[in-house]
Design a protein around this motif. Structure first.
Motif, PDB file in Angstrom:
ATOM      1  N   ARG A 255       1.411  -1.032   0.339  1.00  0.00           N
ATOM      2  CA  ARG A 255      -0.116  -0.457  -0.063  1.00  0.00           C
ATOM      3  C   ARG A 255       1.089   1.132  -0.225  1.00  0.00           C
ATOM      4  NH1 ARG A 255      -5.266   1.520  -1.185  1.00  0.00           N
ATOM      5  NH2 ARG A 255      -5.974   3.805  -0.135  1.00  0.00           N
ATOM      6  N   LEU A 256       1.574   0.903   0.494  1.00  0.00           N
ATOM      7  CA  LEU A 256       2.988   2.435   0.789  1.00  0.00           C
ATOM      8  C   LEU A 256       3.454   3.103  -1.105  1.00  0.00           C
ATOM      9  CD1 LEU A 256       4.372   4.258   2.290  1.00  0.00           C
ATOM     10  CD2 LEU A 256       5.580   2.468   2.909  1.00  0.00           C
ATOM     11  N   TRP A 258       2.488   1.895  -3.232  1.00  0.00           N
ATOM     12  CA  TRP A 258       1.112   2.293  -4.196  1.00  0.00           C
ATOM     13  C   TRP A 258       0.827   3.809  -4.226  1.00  0.00           C
ATOM     14  CZ3 TRP A 258      -1.501   0.245  -8.083  1.00  0.00           C
ATOM     15  CH2 TRP A 258      -3.159   1.152  -8.568  1.00  0.00           C
ATOM     16  N   LEU A 259       0.852   4.545  -2.453  1.00  0.00           N
ATOM     17  CA  LEU A 259       0.793   5.771  -2.571  1.00  0.00           C
ATOM     18  C   LEU A 259       1.847   6.879  -3.145  1.00  0.00           C
ATOM     19  CD1 LEU A 259      -0.337   5.685   1.141  1.00  0.00           C
ATOM     20  CD2 LEU A 259      -1.711   6.896  -0.889  1.00  0.00           C
ATOM     21  N   ILE A 260       2.882   5.716  -2.662  1.00  0.00           N
ATOM     22  CA  ILE A 260       4.384   6.491  -3.656  1.00  0.00           C
ATOM     23  C   ILE A 260       4.157   6.994  -4.853  1.00  0.00           C
ATOM     24  CG2 ILE A 260       6.405   6.719  -4.268  1.00  0.00           C
ATOM     25  CD1 ILE A 260       7.382   5.380  -1.364  1.00  0.00           C
ATOM     26  N   GLY A 261       3.569   5.927  -5.997  1.00  0.00           N
ATOM     27  CA  GLY A 261       3.117   6.043  -7.060  1.00  0.00           C
ATOM     28  C   GLY A 261       2.441   6.768  -7.381  1.00  0.00           C
ATOM     29  N   ALA A 262       0.849   7.004  -6.269  1.00  0.00           N
ATOM     30  CA  ALA A 262       0.244   8.107  -6.625  1.00  0.00           C
ATOM     31  C   ALA A 262       0.932   9.459  -6.605  1.00  0.00           C
ATOM     32  CB  ALA A 262      -1.344   7.316  -5.496  1.00  0.00           C
ATOM     33  N   LEU A 263       2.173   9.709  -5.062  1.00  0.00           N
ATOM     34  CA  LEU A 263       2.160  10.743  -5.422  1.00  0.00           C
ATOM     35  C   LEU A 263       2.587  11.449  -6.717  1.00  0.00           C
ATOM     36  CD1 LEU A 263       2.797  13.224  -3.559  1.00  0.00           C
ATOM     37  CD2 LEU A 263       4.927  12.036  -2.903  1.00  0.00           C
TER      38      LEU A 263
END
Length: 317
Positions: A255-256, A258-263
């Motif tokens: 999940r982390l 994935w969030l970095i990718g979203a950022l």
């Protein structure tokens, strides 16, 4: 055309691993060819620009800073902390660092002669732009500091700390890719950054947000941090408000990531771990010792009890 006024240049020659020195040399040749009067002060190390302006009794010559975001940070603090100077003395900036987030946000030219011509035109027309800057009061020490880009606590600051210490950054700077070192440092900081407690009080709205699971807090005057990462896409440097992003630590590594990718994609606001806030005055408290930074200038791990407010400052940009 010969320009009658003189200029005071403050140059950090090691910014961008020598990019600032190269840009200044190009601009210096142009100034000499055009018979433009100037004087130059070279930073002699960390804090050199701030100390020069803090101790100076400058004349009315326009001040132009050449360096990175950290150099601009030093100049701003030197001017504002010098009680002998006009605290609203306009400042101009030619970017020559590795991150260059201020220049990116304000679409400043990367070419020193072109940048100077724009600055010179604004000075001749006496045209200044009032930008939001952050005023930070540390309640533990009563020390006041200022930031032009952003303040960060948590993995944001840990990443900056690791990037600034990185030998890879020095190598990348040679090829004008220094901003990429921040991306690489994220993976190093992921291994060491734990969740921490945080309370963010939006004082002008009488609202607050509390968590024991904070992973990153960034308070910003503009969209970018870390050499071009658009962490706060809607942030503005003229609306009188801070944009704040608080990210809770994700429950899993997947999940982390994935969030970095979203950022990096710029769509991170949609996720439940990400909290986007706005306020002109903020109380910020964390009892766990964490790295923090102001404009990429790292502050060693400490507890944070901060009062933040926006003020206006004039720039030639």
């Amino acid at each position: 055309m010969t320009v009658k006024m003189a200029y005071s240049f403050l140059v950090n020659p090691i910014a961008g691993n020598g990019v600032a020195k190269q840009k200044w040399q190009k601009l210096q040749r142009y100034l000499n060819e055009q018979s433009i009067a100037y004087r130059v002060f070279y930073s002699d190390g960390p804090g050199g620009i701030e100390n020069k302006l803090f101790q100076s009794t400058l004349d009315q010559a326009p001040v132009i800073v050449i360096g990175g975001d950290g150099t601009l940070h030093e100049a701003l603090n030197g001017l504002l902390k010098n009680k002998a100077l006009n605290r609203t003395r306009p400042i101009a900036y030619i970017s020559a660092g590795s991150g260059n987030d201020f220049a990116r946000s304000h679409q400043l030219s990367d070419y020193p002669i072109q940048a100077f011509k724009r600055i010179n035109h604004q000075i001749e027309q006496n045209y200044v732009t009032l930008l939001d800057i952050g005023k930070c009061l540390d309640e533990q020490t009563s020390e006041i500091s200022y930031f032009v880009n952003n303040l960060g606590i948590g993995i944001d600051a840990t990443t900056v700390a690791f990037a600034n210490q990185s030998k890879i950054k020095q190598w990348l700077n040679r090829y004008h890719l220094g901003g990429f070192s921040y991306f690489l440092a994220i993976f190093q900081s992921l291994q060491q950054q734990d969740a921490f407690d945080a309370e963010v009080v939006l004082q002008d709205q009488k609202e607050s947000y509390c968590t024991n699971n904070a992973f990153l807090i960034t308070v910003s005057n503009q969209p970018y941090f870390g050499g071009g990462i658009k962490i706060l896409p809607d942030a503005s440097s003229v609306d009188g408000l801070f944009d704040i992003v608080l990210v809770d630590r994700p429950k899993s590594l997947g999940r982390l990531i994935w969030l970095i990718g979203a950022l990096l994609r710029g769509n991170h606001y949609r996720y439940s771990e990400v909290h986007h806030l706005k306020s002109a005055r903020i109380g910020l408290r964390s009892e766990i010792k964490e790295y923090s930074h102001l404009d990429g200038e790292v502050i060693p791990a400490r507890k944070n009890v901060l009062q933040l407010s926006t003020i206006k400052y004039p720039f030639y940009i």
